[in-house]
Scaffold this motif. Structure first.
Motif, PDB file in Angstrom:
ATOM      1  N   THR A  35     -26.411 -13.502  22.390  1.00  0.00           N
ATOM      2  CA  THR A  35     -27.751 -13.144  22.867  1.00  0.00           C
ATOM      3  C   THR A  35     -28.823 -13.611  21.890  1.00  0.00           C
ATOM      4  O   THR A  35     -29.821 -14.235  22.289  1.00  0.00           O
ATOM      5  CB  THR A  35     -27.845 -11.622  23.064  1.00  0.00           C
ATOM      6  N   LEU A  36     -28.644 -13.322  20.608  1.00  0.00           N
ATOM      7  CA  LEU A  36     -29.669 -13.672  19.625  1.00  0.00           C
ATOM      8  C   LEU A  36     -29.793 -15.178  19.445  1.00  0.00           C
ATOM      9  O   LEU A  36     -30.897 -15.690  19.203  1.00  0.00           O
ATOM     10  CB  LEU A  36     -29.345 -13.009  18.289  1.00  0.00           C
ATOM     11  N   ALA A  37     -28.684 -15.896  19.557  1.00  0.00           N
ATOM     12  CA  ALA A  37     -28.706 -17.344  19.340  1.00  0.00           C
ATOM     13  C   ALA A  37     -29.435 -18.092  20.440  1.00  0.00           C
ATOM     14  O   ALA A  37     -29.745 -19.278  20.275  1.00  0.00           O
ATOM     15  CB  ALA A  37     -27.288 -17.876  19.201  1.00  0.00           C
ATOM     16  N   GLN A  38     -29.746 -17.435  21.538  1.00  0.00           N
ATOM     17  CA  GLN A  38     -30.541 -18.078  22.573  1.00  0.00           C
ATOM     18  C   GLN A  38     -32.012 -18.185  22.173  1.00  0.00           C
ATOM     19  O   GLN A  38     -32.746 -19.020  22.703  1.00  0.00           O
ATOM     20  CB  GLN A  38     -30.423 -17.289  23.882  1.00  0.00           C
ATOM     21  N   ARG A  39     -32.421 -17.343  21.224  1.00  0.00           N
ATOM     22  CA  ARG A  39     -33.836 -17.311  20.821  1.00  0.00           C
ATOM     23  C   ARG A  39     -34.059 -17.678  19.362  1.00  0.00           C
ATOM     24  O   ARG A  39     -35.187 -17.960  18.972  1.00  0.00           O
ATOM     25  CB  ARG A  39     -34.390 -15.891  21.060  1.00  0.00           C
ATOM     26  N   PHE A  40     -32.989 -17.616  18.551  1.00  0.00           N
ATOM     27  CA  PHE A  40     -33.139 -17.787  17.106  1.00  0.00           C
ATOM     28  C   PHE A  40     -32.110 -18.767  16.546  1.00  0.00           C
ATOM     29  O   PHE A  40     -31.050 -18.972  17.135  1.00  0.00           O
ATOM     30  CB  PHE A  40     -32.943 -16.443  16.379  1.00  0.00           C
ATOM     31  N   ARG A  41     -32.443 -19.317  15.405  1.00  0.00           N
ATOM     32  CA  ARG A  41     -31.440 -19.931  14.537  1.00  0.00           C
ATOM     33  C   ARG A  41     -30.883 -18.789  13.694  1.00  0.00           C
ATOM     34  O   ARG A  41     -31.510 -18.327  12.731  1.00  0.00           O
ATOM     35  CB  ARG A  41     -32.079 -21.000  13.650  1.00  0.00           C
ATOM     36  N   VAL A  42     -29.740 -18.300  14.080  1.00  0.00           N
ATOM     37  CA  VAL A  42     -29.167 -17.101  13.474  1.00  0.00           C
ATOM     38  C   VAL A  42     -28.324 -17.487  12.264  1.00  0.00           C
ATOM     39  O   VAL A  42     -27.436 -18.331  12.354  1.00  0.00           O
ATOM     40  CB  VAL A  42     -28.307 -16.334  14.491  1.00  0.00           C
ATOM     41  N   ILE A  43     -28.606 -16.834  11.136  1.00  0.00           N
ATOM     42  CA  ILE A  43     -27.826 -17.036   9.918  1.00  0.00           C
ATOM     43  C   ILE A  43     -27.203 -15.685   9.568  1.00  0.00           C
ATOM     44  O   ILE A  43     -27.873 -14.791   9.048  1.00  0.00           O
ATOM     45  CB  ILE A  43     -28.696 -17.553   8.769  1.00  0.00           C
ATOM     46  N   ALA A  44     -25.928 -15.533   9.901  1.00  0.00           N
ATOM     47  CA  ALA A  44     -25.191 -14.308   9.597  1.00  0.00           C
ATOM     48  C   ALA A  44     -24.414 -14.533   8.304  1.00  0.00           C
ATOM     49  O   ALA A  44     -23.644 -15.491   8.200  1.00  0.00           O
ATOM     50  CB  ALA A  44     -24.244 -13.960  10.740  1.00  0.00           C
ATOM     51  N   PHE A  45     -24.594 -13.660   7.329  1.00  0.00           N
ATOM     52  CA  PHE A  45     -24.024 -13.899   6.002  1.00  0.00           C
ATOM     53  C   PHE A  45     -23.135 -12.741   5.571  1.00  0.00           C
ATOM     54  O   PHE A  45     -23.209 -11.630   6.098  1.00  0.00           O
ATOM     55  CB  PHE A  45     -25.147 -14.126   4.970  1.00  0.00           C
ATOM     56  N   ASP A  46     -22.282 -13.025   4.599  1.00  0.00           N
ATOM     57  CA  ASP A  46     -21.457 -12.011   3.955  1.00  0.00           C
ATOM     58  C   ASP A  46     -22.130 -11.584   2.655  1.00  0.00           C
ATOM     59  O   ASP A  46     -22.488 -12.428   1.828  1.00  0.00           O
ATOM     60  CB  ASP A  46     -20.068 -12.564   3.613  1.00  0.00           C
ATOM     61  N   HIS A  47     -22.295 -10.284   2.462  1.00  0.00           N
ATOM     62  CA  HIS A  47     -22.796  -9.798   1.175  1.00  0.00           C
ATOM     63  C   HIS A  47     -21.859 -10.221   0.047  1.00  0.00           C
ATOM     64  O   HIS A  47     -20.669 -10.492   0.274  1.00  0.00           O
ATOM     65  CB  HIS A  47     -22.877  -8.263   1.174  1.00  0.00           C
ATOM     66  N   ARG A  48     -22.388 -10.263  -1.172  1.00  0.00           N
ATOM     67  CA  ARG A  48     -21.504 -10.532  -2.308  1.00  0.00           C
ATOM     68  C   ARG A  48     -20.366  -9.501  -2.304  1.00  0.00           C
ATOM     69  O   ARG A  48     -20.548  -8.335  -1.973  1.00  0.00           O
ATOM     70  CB  ARG A  48     -22.248 -10.510  -3.637  1.00  0.00           C
ATOM     71  N   GLY A  49     -19.182  -9.984  -2.661  1.00  0.00           N
ATOM     72  CA  GLY A  49     -18.024  -9.104  -2.658  1.00  0.00           C
ATOM     73  C   GLY A  49     -17.392  -8.900  -1.299  1.00  0.00           C
ATOM     74  O   GLY A  49     -16.433  -8.127  -1.174  1.00  0.00           O
ATOM     75  N   HIS A  50     -17.899  -9.572  -0.279  1.00  0.00           N
ATOM     76  CA  HIS A  50     -17.399  -9.415   1.082  1.00  0.00           C
ATOM     77  C   HIS A  50     -17.050 -10.772   1.686  1.00  0.00           C
ATOM     78  O   HIS A  50     -17.680 -11.793   1.358  1.00  0.00           O
ATOM     79  CB  HIS A  50     -18.451  -8.734   1.960  1.00  0.00           C
ATOM     80  N   GLY A  51     -16.100 -10.757   2.623  1.00  0.00           N
ATOM     81  CA  GLY A  51     -15.759 -11.971   3.342  1.00  0.00           C
ATOM     82  C   GLY A  51     -15.450 -13.120   2.399  1.00  0.00           C
ATOM     83  O   GLY A  51     -14.689 -12.971   1.441  1.00  0.00           O
ATOM     84  N   ASP A  52     -16.076 -14.264   2.667  1.00  0.00           N
ATOM     85  CA  ASP A  52     -15.848 -15.449   1.841  1.00  0.00           C
ATOM     86  C   ASP A  52     -16.959 -15.682   0.824  1.00  0.00           C
ATOM     87  O   ASP A  52     -17.033 -16.758   0.223  1.00  0.00           O
ATOM     88  CB  ASP A  52     -15.713 -16.683   2.740  1.00  0.00           C
ATOM     89  N   SER A  53     -17.822 -14.698   0.626  1.00  0.00           N
ATOM     90  CA  SER A  53     -18.797 -14.796  -0.464  1.00  0.00           C
ATOM     91  C   SER A  53     -18.104 -14.534  -1.797  1.00  0.00           C
ATOM     92  O   SER A  53     -17.012 -13.949  -1.854  1.00  0.00           O
ATOM     93  CB  SER A  53     -19.931 -13.782  -0.267  1.00  0.00           C
ATOM     94  N   ASN A 244     -28.967  -5.045  21.613  1.00  0.00           N
ATOM     95  CA  ASN A 244     -29.478  -6.399  21.814  1.00  0.00           C
ATOM     96  C   ASN A 244     -30.875  -6.377  22.423  1.00  0.00           C
ATOM     97  O   ASN A 244     -31.753  -7.168  22.036  1.00  0.00           O
ATOM     98  CB  ASN A 244     -28.534  -7.194  22.708  1.00  0.00           C
ATOM     99  N   HIS A 245     -31.091  -5.479  23.372  1.00  0.00           N
ATOM    100  CA  HIS A 245     -32.420  -5.352  23.986  1.00  0.00           C
ATOM    101  C   HIS A 245     -33.452  -4.931  22.935  1.00  0.00           C
ATOM    102  O   HIS A 245     -34.562  -5.500  22.887  1.00  0.00           O
ATOM    103  CB  HIS A 245     -32.372  -4.345  25.124  1.00  0.00           C
ATOM    104  N   LEU A 246     -33.102  -3.966  22.105  1.00  0.00           N
ATOM    105  CA  LEU A 246     -34.038  -3.505  21.076  1.00  0.00           C
ATOM    106  C   LEU A 246     -34.357  -4.619  20.082  1.00  0.00           C
ATOM    107  O   LEU A 246     -35.507  -4.794  19.672  1.00  0.00           O
ATOM    108  CB  LEU A 246     -33.452  -2.295  20.343  1.00  0.00           C
ATOM    109  N   LEU A 247     -33.324  -5.362  19.677  1.00  0.00           N
ATOM    110  CA  LEU A 247     -33.543  -6.440  18.713  1.00  0.00           C
ATOM    111  C   LEU A 247     -34.450  -7.521  19.284  1.00  0.00           C
ATOM    112  O   LEU A 247     -35.409  -7.955  18.619  1.00  0.00           O
ATOM    113  CB  LEU A 247     -32.203  -7.051  18.296  1.00  0.00           C
ATOM    114  N   LEU A 248     -34.179  -7.948  20.499  1.00  0.00           N
ATOM    115  CA  LEU A 248     -35.004  -8.990  21.105  1.00  0.00           C
ATOM    116  C   LEU A 248     -36.435  -8.508  21.322  1.00  0.00           C
ATOM    117  O   LEU A 248     -37.394  -9.243  21.095  1.00  0.00           O
ATOM    118  CB  LEU A 248     -34.404  -9.446  22.426  1.00  0.00           C
ATOM    119  N   SER A 249     -36.579  -7.271  21.755  1.00  0.00           N
ATOM    120  CA  SER A 249     -37.933  -6.745  22.014  1.00  0.00           C
ATOM    121  C   SER A 249     -38.756  -6.690  20.744  1.00  0.00           C
ATOM    122  O   SER A 249     -39.968  -6.946  20.764  1.00  0.00           O
ATOM    123  CB  SER A 249     -37.827  -5.335  22.634  1.00  0.00           C
ATOM    124  N   HIS A 250     -38.125  -6.346  19.624  1.00  0.00           N
ATOM    125  CA  HIS A 250     -38.876  -6.203  18.374  1.00  0.00           C
ATOM    126  C   HIS A 250     -39.062  -7.523  17.651  1.00  0.00           C
ATOM    127  O   HIS A 250     -40.116  -7.755  17.046  1.00  0.00           O
ATOM    128  CB  HIS A 250     -38.162  -5.216  17.451  1.00  0.00           C
TER     129      HIS A 250
END
Length: 252
Positions: A35-53, A244-250
């Motif tokens: 949903t968000l990628a239809q309107r934005f260039r979305v950059i989802a990241f891992d905090h330090r100490g998480h995932g592949d960060s 998703n509705h709240l995020l897009l609206s704001h």
């Protein structure tokens, strides 16, 4: 400090950063990403100490976690972005709103802690437990706070996705982020926030009590508060259409 991230959406669209919950990776935003990628260039990241960060030895501070995001913007040559975050990702959003206002347009913060409502000792104890026993020691109790029993029973596969993220999180990274949460207090500068802020809380959040988010809404100038009933902490999973509705609206 190198943060792992994934980019989705048109390269020429406005940039939106997504900051995830403690013990998860950027993949936790799967219910929002399409949903968000239809309107934005979305950059989802891992905090330090998480995932592949990277997971340097701790303890970490909220300044470290927020500064990592500013460095990521600089690395990607992004002058300004909007930001959505949940849980510790929401705390990072508050820090950014206070400390890097010139780099952000809008903030959507879900179940964000501004201080250790249960007391700093709880986070100190959890950090010590994870260093001694690993994230497996806190995985099931954490999941019980993230989801109401009826949701967990009906969505076992989705819950297991989050379970595996928790189990795979660096013990040191998780513990060090616990210490960041235990030491932070973002309340003194809330009144200085100038960006438009959406705050979302739920009626059954045991991780970040809803009354603490209501307090934030009274202290952040112009903040808009949304209260979701029948939901626990990870409302992005249990109520994706509403979120998703709240995020897009704001954010648009």
């Amino acid at each position: 400090m190198r943060l792992n991230y994934e980019t989705t959406g048109p390269e020429d669209a406005p940039v939106l950063l997504l900051g995830s919950s403690l013990g998860t990776t950027h993949a936790m935003w799967a219910p929002q990403l399409e949903t968000l990628a239809q309107r934005f260039r979305v950059i989802a990241f891992d905090h330090r100490g998480h995932g592949d960060s990277e997971a340097p030895d701790g303890p970490y501070t909220i300044d470290d976690l927020g500064g990592d995001v500013v460095e990521l913007l600089n690395e990607l040559l992004v002058e300004r972005a909007s930001y959505a975050g949940i849980s510790i990702g929401g705390a990072v959003g508050l820090w950014l709103a206070e400390n890097a206002p010139d780099r952000f347009h809008r903030f959507a913060l879900l179940c964000p802690p501004a201080y250790p409502a249960a007391g700093a000792q709880m986070w100190t104890d959890r950090a010590a437990q994870v260093r001694a026993e690993g994230t497996k020691a806190i995985t099931e109790p954490t999941l019980s706070r993230w989801f109401l029993p009826e949701y967990a029973d009906a969505h076992a596969a989705e819950v297991d996705v989050l379970r595996q993220q928790l189990l795979a999180t660096s013990d040191e990274g998780y513990a060090s982020c616990c210490e960041a949460l235990g030491a932070m207090d973002l309340r003194p500068a809330l009144g200085d926030i100038t960006a438009p802020v959406l705050l979302v809380t739920t009626d059954s959040d045991q991780s970040v009590p809803p009354e603490t988010v209501v307090e934030l809404s009274a202290q952040i100038p112009g903040a808009h508060l949304e209260f979701i009933e029948g939901a626990a902490h990870l409302v992005t999973y249990s109520h994706p259409d509403l979120v998703n509705h709240l995020l897009l609206s704001h954010l648009t």
